[in-house]
Scaffold this motif. Structure first.
Motif, mmCIF file in Angstrom:
data_model
loop_
_atom_site.group_PDB
_atom_site.id
_atom_site.type_symbol
_atom_site.label_atom_id
_atom_site.label_comp_id
_atom_site.label_asym_id
_atom_site.label_seq_id
_atom_site.Cartn_x
_atom_site.Cartn_y
_atom_site.Cartn_z
ATOM 1 N N THR A 89 0.825 -1.209 0.000
ATOM 2 C CA THR A 89 0.000 0.000 0.000
ATOM 3 C C THR A 89 0.858 1.258 0.000
ATOM 4 O O THR A 89 0.620 2.184 -0.781
ATOM 5 N N ILE A 90 1.869 1.301 0.845
ATOM 6 C CA ILE A 90 2.756 2.463 0.902
ATOM 7 C C ILE A 90 3.519 2.616 -0.397
ATOM 8 O O ILE A 90 3.654 3.713 -0.942
ATOM 9 N N ASN A 91 4.014 1.515 -0.935
ATOM 10 C CA ASN A 91 4.773 1.542 -2.180
ATOM 11 C C ASN A 91 3.929 2.082 -3.337
ATOM 12 O O ASN A 91 4.381 2.939 -4.099
ATOM 13 N N GLU A 92 2.712 1.589 -3.474
ATOM 14 C CA GLU A 92 1.825 2.046 -4.551
ATOM 15 C C GLU A 92 1.471 3.518 -4.386
ATOM 16 O O GLU A 92 1.413 4.267 -5.358
ATOM 17 N N THR A 93 1.249 3.953 -3.154
ATOM 18 C CA THR A 93 0.923 5.356 -2.892
ATOM 19 C C THR A 93 2.080 6.261 -3.273
ATOM 20 O O THR A 93 1.883 7.292 -3.940
ATOM 21 N N ILE A 94 3.280 5.901 -2.892
ATOM 22 C CA ILE A 94 4.459 6.708 -3.220
ATOM 23 C C ILE A 94 4.678 6.757 -4.727
ATOM 24 O O ILE A 94 4.969 7.814 -5.284
ATOM 25 N N GLN A 95 4.528 5.634 -5.404
ATOM 26 C CA GLN A 95 4.711 5.613 -6.855
ATOM 27 C C GLN A 95 3.705 6.522 -7.548
ATOM 28 O O GLN A 95 4.039 7.191 -8.523
ATOM 29 N N ASN A 96 2.467 6.553 -7.048
ATOM 30 C CA ASN A 96 1.452 7.414 -7.651
ATOM 31 C C ASN A 96 1.719 8.888 -7.364
ATOM 32 O O ASN A 96 1.377 9.746 -8.170
ATOM 33 N N LEU A 97 2.334 9.200 -6.244
ATOM 34 C CA LEU A 97 2.636 10.586 -5.901
ATOM 35 C C LEU A 97 3.859 11.119 -6.651
ATOM 36 O O LEU A 97 3.951 12.310 -6.920
ATOM 37 N N LEU A 98 4.775 10.245 -6.964
ATOM 38 C CA LEU A 98 6.040 10.668 -7.560
ATOM 39 C C LEU A 98 6.125 10.352 -9.049
ATOM 40 O O LEU A 98 7.111 9.806 -9.527
ATOM 41 N N LYS A 99 5.104 10.725 -9.783
ATOM 42 C CA LYS A 99 5.137 10.528 -11.236
ATOM 43 C C LYS A 99 6.215 11.446 -11.814
ATOM 44 O O LYS A 99 6.223 12.646 -11.586
ATOM 45 N N THR A 100 7.125 10.879 -12.551
ATOM 46 C CA THR A 100 8.227 11.628 -13.133
ATOM 47 C C THR A 100 7.950 11.899 -14.605
ATOM 48 O O THR A 100 7.490 11.022 -15.321
ATOM 49 N N ASP A 101 8.246 13.115 -15.027
ATOM 50 C CA ASP A 101 8.088 13.474 -16.430
ATOM 51 C C ASP A 101 9.346 13.053 -17.186
ATOM 52 O O ASP A 101 10.404 13.667 -17.063
ATOM 53 N N LEU A 102 9.231 11.979 -17.943
ATOM 54 C CA LEU A 102 10.380 11.462 -18.686
ATOM 55 C C LEU A 102 10.351 11.879 -20.155
ATOM 56 O O LEU A 102 11.154 11.396 -20.948
ATOM 57 N N GLU A 103 9.449 12.786 -20.501
ATOM 58 C CA GLU A 103 9.315 13.221 -21.895
ATOM 59 C C GLU A 103 10.609 13.799 -22.463
ATOM 60 O O GLU A 103 10.946 13.518 -23.619
#
Length: 55
Positions: free
Chosen positions: A32-46
């Motif tokens: 749960t913590i891992n998924e939450t952090i991943q959703n909060l830290l979306k990185t712009d790789l464009e």
């Protein structure tokens, strides 16, 4: 995530109680913590011409 083929459960996991019973409380909290952090830290790789999925 609990319904992915990684765990190989025979039936679909539909309730938090069933997830905790199958995976344990500590692992459920970790996921749960891992998924939450991943959703909060979306990185712009464009600028690198790559998507998050491809990364």
């Amino acid at each position: 995530m609990s319904n992915s083929s990684i765990f190989g459960f025979r039936s679909k996991v539909e309730t938090p109680r069933k997830i905790i019973n199958l995976l344990g409380i500590k692992f459920t909290i970790y996921i749960t913590i891992n998924e939450t952090i991943q959703n909060l830290l979306k990185t712009d790789l464009e600028p690198y011409q790559i998507t998050n999925d491809n990364f």
